[in-house]
Design a protein around this motif. Structure first.
Motif, mmCIF file in Angstrom:
data_model
loop_
_atom_site.group_PDB
_atom_site.id
_atom_site.type_symbol
_atom_site.label_atom_id
_atom_site.label_comp_id
_atom_site.label_asym_id
_atom_site.label_seq_id
_atom_site.Cartn_x
_atom_site.Cartn_y
_atom_site.Cartn_z
ATOM 1 N N ILE A 179 4.764 -11.089 -11.410
ATOM 2 C CA ILE A 179 5.654 -10.490 -10.420
ATOM 3 C C ILE A 179 5.011 -9.180 -9.995
ATOM 4 C CG2 ILE A 179 7.943 -9.557 -9.995
ATOM 5 C CD1 ILE A 179 8.946 -11.439 -12.220
ATOM 6 N N ILE A 180 4.619 -9.096 -8.744
ATOM 7 C CA ILE A 180 3.972 -7.901 -8.218
ATOM 8 C C ILE A 180 5.073 -7.016 -7.653
ATOM 9 C CG2 ILE A 180 2.323 -7.004 -6.554
ATOM 10 C CD1 ILE A 180 0.883 -9.733 -6.815
ATOM 11 N N THR A 181 5.206 -5.831 -8.198
ATOM 12 C CA THR A 181 6.280 -4.932 -7.770
ATOM 13 C C THR A 181 5.800 -3.864 -6.801
ATOM 14 O OG1 THR A 181 5.918 -3.519 -9.687
ATOM 15 C CG2 THR A 181 7.548 -5.288 -9.907
ATOM 16 N N GLY A 182 4.503 -3.700 -6.665
ATOM 17 C CA GLY A 182 4.006 -2.694 -5.737
ATOM 18 C C GLY A 182 2.495 -2.684 -5.705
ATOM 19 N N THR A 183 1.959 -2.015 -4.700
ATOM 20 C CA THR A 183 0.513 -1.874 -4.563
ATOM 21 C C THR A 183 0.199 -0.424 -4.209
ATOM 22 O OG1 THR A 183 0.593 -2.465 -2.226
ATOM 23 C CG2 THR A 183 0.171 -4.249 -3.783
ATOM 24 N N ARG A 184 -1.002 0.014 -4.566
ATOM 25 C CA ARG A 184 -1.492 1.335 -4.181
ATOM 26 C C ARG A 184 -2.965 1.193 -3.832
ATOM 27 N NH1 ARG A 184 0.496 5.525 -8.625
ATOM 28 N NH2 ARG A 184 -0.827 4.212 -9.888
ATOM 29 N N VAL A 185 -3.385 1.892 -2.802
ATOM 30 C CA VAL A 185 -4.766 1.810 -2.324
ATOM 31 C C VAL A 185 -5.380 3.207 -2.369
ATOM 32 C CG1 VAL A 185 -6.247 1.219 -0.374
ATOM 33 C CG2 VAL A 185 -4.184 -0.098 -0.797
ATOM 34 N N TRP A 186 -6.589 3.296 -2.939
ATOM 35 C CA TRP A 186 -7.352 4.526 -2.944
ATOM 36 C C TRP A 186 -8.658 4.300 -2.193
ATOM 37 C CZ3 TRP A 186 -4.633 3.110 -7.260
ATOM 38 C CH2 TRP A 186 -3.745 4.036 -7.774
ATOM 39 N N LEU A 187 -9.088 5.321 -1.474
ATOM 40 C CA LEU A 187 -10.378 5.284 -0.785
ATOM 41 C C LEU A 187 -11.042 6.640 -1.004
ATOM 42 C CD1 LEU A 187 -12.360 3.769 1.052
ATOM 43 C CD2 LEU A 187 -11.174 4.774 2.998
#
Length: 96
Positions: free
Chosen positions: A66-74
């Motif tokens: 169950i994926i509850t959220g995502t975060r992206v870093w660059l």
């Protein structure tokens, strides 16, 4: 101590030892079942010359993920959650 007392004490020791082994085995089985049924998520990258590139998230485990959220870093900076705008930001400096 007569022989009946020795036999009775031996039987008690054996019974306690078998109880300890049984409890240990139940705990080990539960831990094993918990580990075998957990999800295992992997990111897969596909890059082919002249075709579209992509990133897939695949559940290779047996349990549901169950994926509850995502975060992206660059470059050490957090861009936010993964959506169309952050994907455009990530791809902005990539030459075709």
């Amino acid at each position: 101590m007569d022989s009946q007392t020795v036999i009775a004490l031996s039987a008690v020791v054996i019974a306690i030892a078998s109880l300890v082994v049984s409890v240990y085995q139940v705990r080990a089985t539960r831990l094993h079942n918990r580990h075998t049924l957990r999800p295992l998520l992997q990111l897969r990258l596909k890059i082919s010359a002249g075709q579209r590139a992509g990133i897939w998230m695949v559940n290779t485990g047996l349990g549901p993920a169950i994926i509850t959220g995502t975060r992206v870093w660059l470059d050490g900076e957090e861009l936010g959650s993964w959506n169309r705008e952050t994907s455009k930001q990530v791809r902005r400096d990539i030459a075709p």
